[in-house]
Write a protein that holds these residues in place. Structure first.
Motif, PDB file in Angstrom:
ATOM      1  N   LEU A 152      72.834 -13.950  45.455  1.00 14.86           N
ATOM      2  CA  LEU A 152      72.843 -13.492  46.846  1.00 14.86           C
ATOM      3  C   LEU A 152      72.552 -14.631  47.813  1.00 14.86           C
ATOM      4  CD1 LEU A 152      72.941 -11.397  49.073  1.00 14.86           C
ATOM      5  CD2 LEU A 152      70.558 -10.806  48.546  1.00 14.86           C
ATOM      6  N   LEU A 153      71.541 -15.428  47.479  1.00 18.26           N
ATOM      7  CA  LEU A 153      71.181 -16.521  48.382  1.00 18.26           C
ATOM      8  C   LEU A 153      72.318 -17.532  48.497  1.00 18.26           C
ATOM      9  CD1 LEU A 153      69.283 -18.036  50.186  1.00 18.26           C
ATOM     10  CD2 LEU A 153      68.107 -18.942  48.158  1.00 18.26           C
ATOM     11  N   PHE A 154      72.909 -17.828  47.355  1.00 15.46           N
ATOM     12  CA  PHE A 154      74.029 -18.772  47.365  1.00 15.46           C
ATOM     13  C   PHE A 154      75.159 -18.234  48.250  1.00 15.46           C
ATOM     14  CE2 PHE A 154      77.308 -21.084  44.457  1.00 15.46           C
ATOM     15  CZ  PHE A 154      77.528 -21.997  45.468  1.00 15.46           C
ATOM     16  N   ALA A 155      75.480 -16.977  48.069  1.00 15.67           N
ATOM     17  CA  ALA A 155      76.541 -16.369  48.868  1.00 15.67           C
ATOM     18  C   ALA A 155      76.189 -16.401  50.347  1.00 15.67           C
ATOM     19  CB  ALA A 155      76.792 -14.938  48.417  1.00 15.67           C
ATOM     20  N   SER A 156      74.939 -16.173  50.658  1.00 18.46           N
ATOM     21  CA  SER A 156      74.534 -16.167  52.064  1.00 18.46           C
ATOM     22  C   SER A 156      74.660 -17.555  52.675  1.00 18.46           C
ATOM     23  CB  SER A 156      73.090 -15.671  52.188  1.00 18.46           C
ATOM     24  OG  SER A 156      72.996 -14.345  51.701  1.00 18.46           O
ATOM     25  N   ILE A 157      74.182 -18.548  51.941  1.00 15.94           N
ATOM     26  CA  ILE A 157      74.308 -19.925  52.444  1.00 15.94           C
ATOM     27  C   ILE A 157      75.788 -20.260  52.640  1.00 15.94           C
ATOM     28  CG2 ILE A 157      73.956 -22.363  51.887  1.00 15.94           C
ATOM     29  CD1 ILE A 157      71.495 -21.509  50.231  1.00 15.94           C
ATOM     30  N   ASP A 158      76.565 -19.926  51.628  1.00 11.63           N
ATOM     31  CA  ASP A 158      77.993 -20.215  51.684  1.00 11.63           C
ATOM     32  C   ASP A 158      78.652 -19.512  52.871  1.00 11.63           C
ATOM     33  OD1 ASP A 158      79.560 -21.922  50.174  1.00 11.63           O
ATOM     34  OD2 ASP A 158      80.543 -20.301  49.084  1.00 11.63           O
ATOM     35  N   GLY A 159      78.294 -18.278  53.074  1.00  8.70           N
ATOM     36  CA  GLY A 159      78.878 -17.528  54.179  1.00  8.70           C
ATOM     37  C   GLY A 159      78.497 -18.114  55.514  1.00  8.70           C
ATOM     38  N   VAL A 160      77.234 -18.450  55.669  1.00  8.66           N
ATOM     39  CA  VAL A 160      76.791 -19.057  56.924  1.00  8.66           C
ATOM     40  C   VAL A 160      77.520 -20.379  57.147  1.00  8.66           C
ATOM     41  CG1 VAL A 160      74.836 -20.127  58.105  1.00  8.66           C
ATOM     42  CG2 VAL A 160      74.536 -17.935  56.911  1.00  8.66           C
ATOM     43  N   ALA A 161      77.559 -21.167  56.105  1.00  7.56           N
ATOM     44  CA  ALA A 161      78.223 -22.472  56.215  1.00  7.56           C
ATOM     45  C   ALA A 161      79.668 -22.285  56.664  1.00  7.56           C
ATOM     46  CB  ALA A 161      78.185 -23.186  54.868  1.00  7.56           C
ATOM     47  N   GLN A 162      80.322 -21.349  56.076  1.00 12.06           N
ATOM     48  CA  GLN A 162      81.727 -21.143  56.376  1.00 12.06           C
ATOM     49  C   GLN A 162      81.920 -20.646  57.813  1.00 12.06           C
ATOM     50  OE1 GLN A 162      85.340 -19.170  53.868  1.00 12.06           O
ATOM     51  NE2 GLN A 162      83.418 -19.549  52.824  1.00 12.06           N
ATOM     52  N   HIS A 163      81.093 -19.704  58.230  1.00 11.72           N
ATOM     53  CA  HIS A 163      81.220 -19.218  59.599  1.00 11.72           C
ATOM     54  C   HIS A 163      80.918 -20.333  60.590  1.00 11.72           C
ATOM     55  CE1 HIS A 163      80.848 -14.629  58.604  1.00 11.72           C
ATOM     56  NE2 HIS A 163      81.810 -15.233  57.958  1.00 11.72           N
ATOM     57  N   TYR A 164      79.962 -21.169  60.260  1.00  8.63           N
ATOM     58  CA  TYR A 164      79.643 -22.291  61.138  1.00  8.63           C
ATOM     59  C   TYR A 164      80.844 -23.237  61.246  1.00  8.63           C
ATOM     60  CZ  TYR A 164      78.234 -26.973  62.365  1.00  8.63           C
ATOM     61  OH  TYR A 164      78.200 -28.221  62.931  1.00  8.63           O
ATOM     62  N   VAL A 165      81.400 -23.552  60.096  1.00  4.61           N
ATOM     63  CA  VAL A 165      82.483 -24.529  60.036  1.00  4.61           C
ATOM     64  C   VAL A 165      83.733 -24.018  60.754  1.00  4.61           C
ATOM     65  CG1 VAL A 165      84.209 -25.060  58.263  1.00  4.61           C
ATOM     66  CG2 VAL A 165      81.929 -26.048  58.096  1.00  4.61           C
ATOM     67  N   LEU A 166      83.876 -22.702  60.798  1.00  2.25           N
ATOM     68  CA  LEU A 166      85.033 -22.125  61.479  1.00  2.25           C
ATOM     69  C   LEU A 166      84.923 -22.242  62.995  1.00  2.25           C
ATOM     70  CD1 LEU A 166      85.745 -18.878  59.473  1.00  2.25           C
ATOM     71  CD2 LEU A 166      87.423 -20.630  60.073  1.00  2.25           C
ATOM     72  N   ASP A 167      83.687 -22.310  63.487  1.00  2.00           N
ATOM     73  CA  ASP A 167      83.488 -22.360  64.934  1.00  2.00           C
ATOM     74  C   ASP A 167      82.184 -23.083  65.227  1.00  2.00           C
ATOM     75  OD1 ASP A 167      83.358 -21.925  67.650  1.00  2.00           O
ATOM     76  OD2 ASP A 167      82.583 -19.878  67.447  1.00  2.00           O
ATOM     77  N   PRO A 168      82.191 -24.392  65.006  1.00  2.00           N
ATOM     78  CA  PRO A 168      80.945 -25.174  65.068  1.00  2.00           C
ATOM     79  C   PRO A 168      80.255 -25.061  66.423  1.00  2.00           C
ATOM     80  CG  PRO A 168      82.755 -26.476  64.183  1.00  2.00           C
ATOM     81  CD  PRO A 168      83.356 -25.211  64.714  1.00  2.00           C
ATOM     82  N   LYS A 169      81.040 -25.008  67.489  1.00  2.00           N
ATOM     83  CA  LYS A 169      80.412 -25.006  68.804  1.00  2.00           C
ATOM     84  C   LYS A 169      79.771 -23.674  69.127  1.00  2.00           C
ATOM     85  CE  LYS A 169      83.234 -28.721  70.494  1.00  2.00           C
ATOM     86  NZ  LYS A 169      84.591 -29.013  70.946  1.00  2.00           N
ATOM     87  N   GLY A 170      80.435 -22.605  68.756  1.00  2.28           N
ATOM     88  CA  GLY A 170      79.923 -21.291  69.145  1.00  2.28           C
ATOM     89  C   GLY A 170      78.884 -20.697  68.205  1.00  2.28           C
ATOM     90  N   TYR A 171      78.742 -21.260  67.025  1.00  3.95           N
ATOM     91  CA  TYR A 171      77.892 -20.593  66.033  1.00  3.95           C
ATOM     92  C   TYR A 171      76.418 -20.968  66.188  1.00  3.95           C
ATOM     93  CZ  TYR A 171      76.984 -18.206  61.641  1.00  3.95           C
ATOM     94  OH  TYR A 171      76.537 -17.325  60.685  1.00  3.95           O
ATOM     95  N   PRO A 172      75.541 -19.951  66.188  1.00  2.00           N
ATOM     96  CA  PRO A 172      74.095 -20.221  66.358  1.00  2.00           C
ATOM     97  C   PRO A 172      73.466 -20.628  65.034  1.00  2.00           C
ATOM     98  CG  PRO A 172      74.468 -17.861  66.180  1.00  2.00           C
ATOM     99  CD  PRO A 172      75.817 -18.499  66.062  1.00  2.00           C
TER     100      PRO A 172
END
Lengths: 191, 191, 191, 191
Positions: free
Chosen positions: A158-178
């Motif tokens: 679960l933790l790995f998936a969460s980190i991965d998901g956050v990373a991916q969402h960040y990378v998709l929109d670096p400027k807008g992501y908190p």
DNA sequence: GATGAATGAGATTTCATTCAT
DNA sequence: TATGAATGAAATCTCATTCAT
């Protein structure tokens, strides 16, 4: 006897190689592996098309080289960064370090996320990506066990998936992501 | 000229379209969008290559149609499934429903994850993917607010990323991934 | 600038040239002219790729040089060998000497047979090959005339073709071909 | 149901295929296999470059198809022509028929002679050429045995080489070569 | 409505050749 | 003299798309 010294040649080769890898990483990251042509890479690197083939046996080999180098770089950065914060718990250190590295190496992560669903591309990478993934999961599991997790295997997944998901969402929109706030929230939930 | 009635023709048309979409979804999902040729899709669908162009203006338009339909399908399934469990909290319902749908529509999710890092492909999709993403995030935020979250925006971003990450890891290795256990762990942490 | 004497340089140059020609002859003979890359020649000769261009103006010029030298060598060997057997008739001497030389210089004959059907390559050789051919035919005609042939021109054409055919079949399968027996049979029929 | 009938399609395909093979045979024969580009073949055939790849998997496969068809054609022509002259001895029939066929199919023989020294090209042909050669040699041996030859194997090797040599010299200079006279001389010597 | 032969632009890759040293 | 990194034109091949029927 040699006209350019061996050292001069070494420098030339190393610089060309680095430029090609840098350009390819940038383009692969932003457009995807298949959508990036060798011609575009050569242009971005400021070299002739043919030169790539004196450094790599083909486009796939270039991708492999990028992964090999990036994985090595990330692993090293990770070890250094994680070791530096003895005040944090292992889990917290991993989370913070991982998400910091994603910021530093956005192109590589984009590329990595872009290729991991493509059978043909994955095949070209051999087992590099799955092996690395397994390694990360094992590290997380160990850290969670140390933190007293009741079911460290599941929690690690679960933790790995969460980190991965956050990373991916960040990378998709670096400027807008908190990223900072989400990192704190993630650390809080898994501490 | 045609001996078939308009109604019969309409049925033929709809069937062809559905077969093409199904074949394309399967191949895009397993090989990636760029790596899948129109010829391969036509063969898998059991129709001639040219037929695709009577239903869609090109490969990109086919991708758009797949997304449009899949998003609509998922949205509908979601509404139905989520409505059916008044015993669960909104957050729990969303998590369980989302991860159940990922199991049902693996090919679509693979495709979705495969293209979302590719600028050129994303462009072809117009705003469909970002719009949908924003919608999901808003739904989550509302649910978390209802659950009394102190910072629902950040929590929504984290929960969304976690669901997305779990979904992706599952889709990468459906047989080996402990989806049920991870789902329970995720629900537990966000209840 | 150079610490080497002119004489030393001359020796180096001659050696390089010979190695390049030898390597090229070997590779051209076994793989064909077009299928042999300049890089492969340089590697086989143990020199840098660029060096070839200090000895020959290009790949074609290298081929010309090989032909010029090989033709000269063969002509010389032929003269020596043929002169040594005053006990044989001129026709017999020519046949035996020619087929002996084919054994000695297999690579050159393979190359020669390999290129003689290729317009572009022939053009590069100028008239060297046709001229040589005409010369051989004339020599044969003279020998047959001396042997009392009723139609020496036609007999020369036939004998030349027979020698050429035997040589080519031998060169295609040196180990399996009964060159000695066929030589005897050929001599017997034309004595 | 089909827009163009199956028959129409069959005709289209067969014609395209034949044009491509004809153009390729002509160019391979006059310039050599390696020196002939797929683009040149397509232009000469009056079709688009890509079309070749819908008929043959690549340039090598085209070469194989040409050989397969030409060998079959020649074999058939040979059987018909040879059967028609019961007044001639077997050896005479073979010689005359073979040299007549060389006139009819010059391009194929040029191609055949052009590739037989090139390892890489031969490999592409599999065993087609050696197999055929062995078959011819066996036929000759049988005919010579019937003619009362004391050493039919050696005589067959010599006769085969002579025919091959004459054919090759003729093909190199069809206008200037006295094929008729040489054919007579060859027949006379082996009768 | 459907077919599939045909097109041609563009992809990857090779290779003869140049050139700074 | 000799080197080998670099060039860029041209080769083979793929594939989205068109079109006659």
């Amino acid at each position: 006897m040699s006209p350019r010294s061996d050292q001069q040649n070494e420098v030339l080769r190393t610089e060309s190689r680095a430029r090609i890898i840098a350009a390819a990483l940038r383009l692969f990251g932003s457009q995807g592996y298949e959508a990036t042509s060798v011609r575009a890479i050569a242009e971005a690197a400021g070299v002739a098309q043919g030169l790539m083939y004196r450094h790599f046996s083909g486009k796939e080999a270039l991708l492999q080289a990028i992964f090999a180098q990036s994985i090595a770089d990330v692993r090293e950065s990770f070890a250094i960064a994680a070791a530096g914060r003895p005040d944090q718990s292992p889990v917290e250190r991993i989370v913070r370090t991982a998400l910091a590295l994603v910021q530093e190496r956005r192109d590589f992560w984009r590329l990595s996320y872009g290729v991991r669903m493509q059978a043909s591309v994955l095949r070209a990478l051999g087992g590099a990506l799955p092996d690395w993934t397994a390694e990360i999961r094992a590290t997380l599991e160990q850290a969670l066990r140390a933190s007293g997790s009741a079911q460290p295997t599941v929690d690690a997944a679960l933790l790995f998936a969460s980190i991965d998901g956050v990373a991916q969402h960040y990378v998709l929109d670096p400027k807008g992501y908190p990223l900072q706030a989400v990192t704190e929230a993630l650390v809080a939930r898994f501490k």
